[in-house]
Design a protein around this motif. Structure first.
Motif, short mmCIF file in Angstrom:
data_model
loop_
_atom_site.label_atom_id
_atom_site.label_comp_id
_atom_site.label_asym_id
_atom_site.label_seq_id
_atom_site.Cartn_x
_atom_site.Cartn_y
_atom_site.Cartn_z
N ASP A 145 -34.40 13.56 -18.73
CA ASP A 145 -34.24 12.90 -20.03
C ASP A 145 -35.46 13.20 -20.90
O ASP A 145 -35.66 14.31 -21.32
N LYS A 146 -36.34 12.21 -21.10
CA LYS A 146 -37.50 12.39 -21.97
C LYS A 146 -38.80 12.58 -21.20
O LYS A 146 -39.86 12.71 -21.80
N THR A 147 -38.74 12.58 -19.88
CA THR A 147 -39.94 12.53 -19.06
C THR A 147 -40.21 13.84 -18.33
O THR A 147 -39.39 14.29 -17.53
N ASP A 185 -45.19 11.88 -17.20
CA ASP A 185 -45.58 11.22 -18.44
C ASP A 185 -45.16 9.75 -18.40
O ASP A 185 -44.05 9.42 -18.01
N PHE A 186 -46.06 8.85 -18.78
CA PHE A 186 -45.75 7.42 -18.82
C PHE A 186 -45.52 6.93 -20.25
O PHE A 186 -45.17 5.78 -20.48
N HIS A 315 -36.77 7.12 -12.32
CA HIS A 315 -35.77 6.10 -12.61
C HIS A 315 -36.19 4.72 -12.11
O HIS A 315 -35.96 3.72 -12.78
N GLU A 316 -36.81 4.68 -10.93
CA GLU A 316 -37.24 3.38 -10.40
C GLU A 316 -38.31 2.77 -11.31
O GLU A 316 -38.30 1.57 -11.57
N THR A 321 -37.22 4.66 -20.39
CA THR A 321 -36.87 3.58 -21.31
C THR A 321 -37.71 3.63 -22.58
O THR A 321 -37.27 3.26 -23.66
N ARG A 322 -38.98 4.10 -22.45
CA ARG A 322 -39.87 4.24 -23.61
C ARG A 322 -40.09 2.91 -24.33
O ARG A 322 -39.93 2.79 -25.54
N ILE A 323 -40.45 1.89 -23.51
CA ILE A 323 -40.68 0.59 -24.14
C ILE A 323 -42.04 0.57 -24.85
O ILE A 323 -42.32 -0.32 -25.62
N TRP A 324 -42.89 1.60 -24.53
CA TRP A 324 -44.16 1.71 -25.23
C TRP A 324 -44.15 3.00 -26.04
O TRP A 324 -43.37 3.92 -25.81
#
Length: 327
Positions: A145-147, A185-186, A315-316, A321-324
């Protein structure tokens, strides 16, 4: 966990029967060439030992001629064996390992002789002992996905030299880390450093272990209110508030899931804008066997689940989700 990762179903039996088993005859042929060279080396060594035992007391200068010839022969066979082993290993990676990786995600890149760089390993700050040997292979690189992520086997060691009472030195190689090393990436620029490590001290020493944790970690101890998590891990961080911000109940539960899924010691660190994860394993994970069956369905399943660690962690830990947003 409500957002637990449910991977798409993959028919590993079909993968084995259709894409791997047809190549086993070819792989057996490559392995047989290597085994033949090993057999020649063994016979040469046995012959050399017998000759030395029989004629070492003869005193004849001619004794050295066949000895030198036998040693030269062993060296030649050794070089040939090394080449045959490289050929067999290369074929195994191409016919077996690549197919497993591409089954998980065809867009991932795989490099049989690639590895996580030394700079990434150091930046993770998980294992702070300096190393004298740094080896690795089976590098997988890709994006989910985005990571973006990287993962490979690594084996780091340091040299330990001791001297006995008679002044004789002994050198041994001590493993620092051996297993799968992962980073991704976080999507958050951390101001501090947060470390999550296996809780050896409290597991074996109880309350005394908790006191040891306060003085032994890379940063101040962080005590969290998650009983299951605290049974498995100990947390140290340079920024207590940020550590609690990172280690949400969902992420702590995910870490426990990863620890139990792979049944090994797991380390995490959150540094810069990336999460690092090291899963300790005792054996080489994706190498061909020298004897017995080359590979069977059970081994294909094991490799598949090990390579899926990339998906599992991303996923875990809910990294997509990119909440930040990065500062």
């Amino acid at each position: 966990m409500d957002n637990a990762y449910n991977p798409r179903e993959v028919n590993l039996g079909a993968l084995y029967n259709e894409k791997i088993e047809p190549h086993l005859v070819e792989l057996k042929g490559e392995r047989r060439k290597y085994q033949q060279e090993l057999f020649r080396i063994v016979l040469s060594v046995i012959g050399l030992v017998i000759f030395i035992l029989m004629y070492s007391k003869s005193g004849s200068g001619l004794f050295l001629v066949p000895v030198i010839g036998a040693i030269a022969l062993i060296i030649v066979f050794g070089i040939k064996a090394s080449r045959k082993m490289k050929s067999y290993r290369s074929a195994f990676k191409e016919k077996v390992v690549v197919r497993i990786v591409k089954t998980i995600n065809p867009d991932w890149s795989y490099h049989a002789d690639g590895m996580i760089s030394e700079s990434v390993y150091r930046t993770s700050d998980i294992f702070r002992r300096s190393f004298d040997k740094y080896r690795g292979d089976d590098l997988v690189r890709g994006t989910l996905d985005k990571t973006d992520f990287e993962c490979s086997e690594l084996h780091t060691q340091y040299r330990e030299v001791t001297t006995d009472s008679k002044g004789r030195t002994r050198t041994r190689w001590v493993t620092i880390f051996k297993g799968l090393f992962f980073h991704a990436d976080f999507n958050k620029e951390f101001h501090g450093k947060t470390y999550v490590s296996p809780d050896f001290a409290e597991r074996f020493l109880g309350r005394i272990g908790r006191k040891f944790q306060k003085i032994s970690g890379p940063a101040p101890l962080v005590v969290l209110e998650n009983v299951e998590f605290e049974k498995e891990f100990v947390v140290h961080a340079t920024d207590q508030i940020e550590a609690r911000y990172i280690l949400t109940p969902t992420i702590m539960e995910a870490m426990v899931n990863i620890r139990r899924k792979y049944n090994c010691n797991v380390h995490f660190s959150f540094i810069g804008s990336r999460v690092y994860c090291a899963l300790s394993m005792r054996k080489d994970l994706f190498e061909p066997k020298l004897f017995g069956s080359i590979v069977d369905l059970h081994e294909i399943e094991n490799m598949y689940h090990l390579f899926r660690v990339n998906e599992v962690i991303i996923h875990e830990l809910n990294l997509n989700t990119r909440i930040w947003t990065k500062d």
